[in-house]
Design an enzyme around this catalytic site. Structure first.
Site, short mmCIF file in Angstrom:
data_model
loop_
_atom_site.label_atom_id
_atom_site.label_comp_id
_atom_site.label_asym_id
_atom_site.label_seq_id
_atom_site.Cartn_x
_atom_site.Cartn_y
_atom_site.Cartn_z
N LYS A 172 4.47 -3.68 -1.79
CA LYS A 172 4.87 -5.08 -1.65
C LYS A 172 5.92 -5.47 -2.68
O LYS A 172 6.81 -6.26 -2.40
CB LYS A 172 3.65 -6.00 -1.75
CG LYS A 172 2.78 -5.90 -0.53
CD LYS A 172 1.72 -6.97 -0.52
CE LYS A 172 0.84 -6.79 0.70
NZ LYS A 172 -0.46 -7.43 0.57
N LYS A 215 0.09 0.69 8.72
CA LYS A 215 -1.11 -0.03 9.16
C LYS A 215 -0.74 -1.32 9.89
O LYS A 215 0.31 -1.89 9.66
CB LYS A 215 -2.02 -0.29 7.97
CG LYS A 215 -1.77 -1.59 7.28
CD LYS A 215 -2.86 -1.99 6.30
CE LYS A 215 -2.38 -3.24 5.59
NZ LYS A 215 -3.20 -3.79 4.58
N LYS A 263 -1.34 -8.12 8.61
CA LYS A 263 -1.17 -9.51 9.07
C LYS A 263 0.25 -9.99 8.97
O LYS A 263 0.70 -10.82 9.74
CB LYS A 263 -1.96 -10.46 8.17
CG LYS A 263 -3.43 -10.34 8.23
CD LYS A 263 -4.01 -11.44 7.33
CE LYS A 263 -5.35 -11.05 6.78
NZ LYS A 263 -5.24 -10.26 5.55
P1 TYM Z 1 -7.17 -7.96 3.96
O1 TYM Z 1 -7.24 -9.43 4.14
O2 TYM Z 1 -5.82 -7.32 3.98
O3 TYM Z 1 -8.05 -7.24 5.05
C1 TYM Z 1 -9.41 -7.62 5.29
C2 TYM Z 1 -10.19 -6.38 5.71
O4 TYM Z 1 -9.59 -5.79 6.87
C3 TYM Z 1 -9.32 -4.41 6.63
N1 TYM Z 1 -8.08 -4.07 7.33
C4 TYM Z 1 -7.94 -3.04 8.17
N2 TYM Z 1 -8.81 -2.10 8.57
C5 TYM Z 1 -8.36 -1.19 9.46
N3 TYM Z 1 -7.09 -1.19 9.95
C6 TYM Z 1 -6.20 -2.11 9.56
N4 TYM Z 1 -4.97 -2.11 10.06
C7 TYM Z 1 -6.60 -3.09 8.62
N5 TYM Z 1 -5.97 -4.15 8.04
C8 TYM Z 1 -6.89 -4.73 7.24
C9 TYM Z 1 -9.14 -4.31 5.12
O5 TYM Z 1 -9.35 -3.01 4.67
C10 TYM Z 1 -10.16 -5.29 4.63
O6 TYM Z 1 -11.43 -4.69 4.56
N6 TYM Z 1 -7.74 -7.31 -0.95
C11 TYM Z 1 -8.44 -7.52 0.31
C12 TYM Z 1 -9.29 -8.77 0.32
C13 TYM Z 1 -10.25 -8.83 -0.80
C14 TYM Z 1 -11.48 -8.12 -0.88
C15 TYM Z 1 -12.05 -8.54 -2.10
C16 TYM Z 1 -12.11 -7.20 -0.07
C17 TYM Z 1 -10.14 -9.58 -1.90
N7 TYM Z 1 -11.22 -9.44 -2.70
C18 TYM Z 1 -13.27 -8.01 -2.52
C19 TYM Z 1 -13.33 -6.68 -0.48
C20 TYM Z 1 -13.90 -7.09 -1.70
C21 TYM Z 1 -7.41 -7.67 1.40
O7 TYM Z 1 -6.25 -7.93 1.17
O8 TYM Z 1 -7.94 -7.54 2.65
#
Ligand code: TYM
Length: 332
Positions: A112, A197, A200
């Site tokens: 990023k 991947k 969003k």
């Molecule tokens: P985020 O918001 O990007 O994604 C949320 C969850 O979705 C999963 N995910 C995916 N899994 C499979 N294929 C994909 N293309 C895909 N895109 C997203 C992510 O692995 C995630 O589980 N940093 C984290 C949010 C966060 C968090 C935390 C998670 C903040 N604090 C503490 C767990 C524990 C994030 O950006 O997820």
């Protein structure tokens, strides 16, 4: 009882990747077997260029979608991260535990950060420190397990390192959590670019299925998915990443095995058609329930209010303990 924490970041509309890689398992498995907390982690949405009104809107939408997907407030705690001060309080202590070198090594920071610089934008300090806040999210609750998709595994590893380091220096304070990943669809790929991947916030949404996309939009996106130059349908992630991605999605939707499913298709067209219909059917109940919940905003607000109260009560003692352990004078 095992304690689980996971979160989703309101930087864009939730995607099929979020659902298959994370949310579905929270709904179907985690909330039934453990003491589970799920959070819309809105502070994390401020690490890149953002529009305040949009973040607010997406936060409400994400919470509504999580309920629509089937999180049950009687079984789990659902809340918005910024409603619980303990995350930010603990994050600072962990910034005093982490090293800049280990944060600069994080893949998401590199990716990023490079993108932002290439677009002529400055990089916010919070993009670098973001995994520390994520560690605070997890450690504040004495979390045992963190169910996430593959892309977040490195951040959970860092969380473990910080917990161990803090405990060694200042005495046992934190539970050292472990990451858990789904058996299939741990990494759903972009339909137009199956080597990256499905995220969003990709600027071109053509390869991303959003949970609230209309059925015809879903069909169009899946039918236009990039496939590979061969003709045979085989499950080979390296040689045929586009086809493998469709097979992964189909398998995740229907509960099948991608390699076995591959044997049932003679053409890419038939695979795309079945995958499109499987995704439409998977998302149908979720979209319907979302529409009902949107009509009842008071309910969603109530769930979030109670969730934040419960979360605060759990995090407060852990974070207070960390304050004392690290050497801060308790307020009289
Ligand atoms: P985020 O918001 O990007 O994604 C949320 C969850 O979705 C999963 N995910 C995916 N899994 C499979 N294929 C994909 N293309 C895909 N895109 C997203 C992510 O692995 C995630 O589980 N940093 C984290 C949010 C966060 C968090 C935390 C998670 C903040 N604090 C503490 C767990 C524990 C994030 O950006 O997820």
């Amino acid at each position: 009882m095992t304690r689980i924490f996971s979160g989703v970041k309101p930087t864009g509309h939730l995607t099929l990747g979020n659902y298959l890689g994370a949310v579905r398992r929270w709904v179907e498995v985690e909330q039934h077997r453990a003491e589970a907390l799920f959070s819309v982690v809105d502070l994390h949405a401020l690490t890149v260029e953002h529009d305040p009104a949009r973040v607010r809107r997406l936060s409400r939408q994400a919470a509504t979608l999580l309920l629509a997907a089937g999180l049950d407030p009687r079984r789990c705690t659902l809340f918005v991260q910024s409603h619980v001060d303990e995350h930010a309080r603990l994050s600072y202590l962990l910034e005093c535990t982490a090293y800049d070198g280990e944060l600069r090594r994080m893949i998401q920071y590199k990716e990023k950060g490079t993108l932002a610089r290439a677009a002529g934008q400055s990089v916010r300090v919070s993009l670098l420190t973001y995994p520390v806040l994520m560690a605070a999210d997890i450690l504040a609750y004495g979390t045992d397990e963190v169910p996430v998709g593959e892309d977040q595994a490195q951040h959970v590893e860092l969380t473990r390192d910080l917990a161990v380091r803090f405990n060694q220096r200042y005495g046992h304070t934190f539970t050292v959590p472990k990451v858990t990943r789904p058996a299939v669809a741990a990494r759903v790929r972009d339909l137009q670019d199956p080597t990256s991947k499905m995220g969003k916030s990709h600027e071109n949404g053509a390869g991303i299925v959003y949970l609230l996309d209309e059925p015809d939009v879903v069909r169009r996106k899946v039918l236009r998915a990039v496939t590979d130059s061969g003709r045979e349908v085989a499950y080979d992630r390296d040689a045929q990443p586009g086809v493998a991605n469709l097979l992964d999605v189909l398998a995740a939707c229907t509960g099948g095995d991608p390699e076995v499913l591959a044997g049932g298709y003679a053409s890419y067209g038939a695979l795309k058609k079945d995958t499109a219909e499987a995704v439409v059917e998977l998302l149908r109940p979720l979209r319907e329930r979302h529409a009902e919940l949107v009509a009842d905003p008071g309910y969603v607000e109530g769930v979030l209010r109670e969730g934040a109260e419960r979360a605060r009560a759990m995090a407060r003692p852990v974070v207070d303990r960390a304050y004392r352990a690290i050497g801060l004078l308790p307020a009289a």
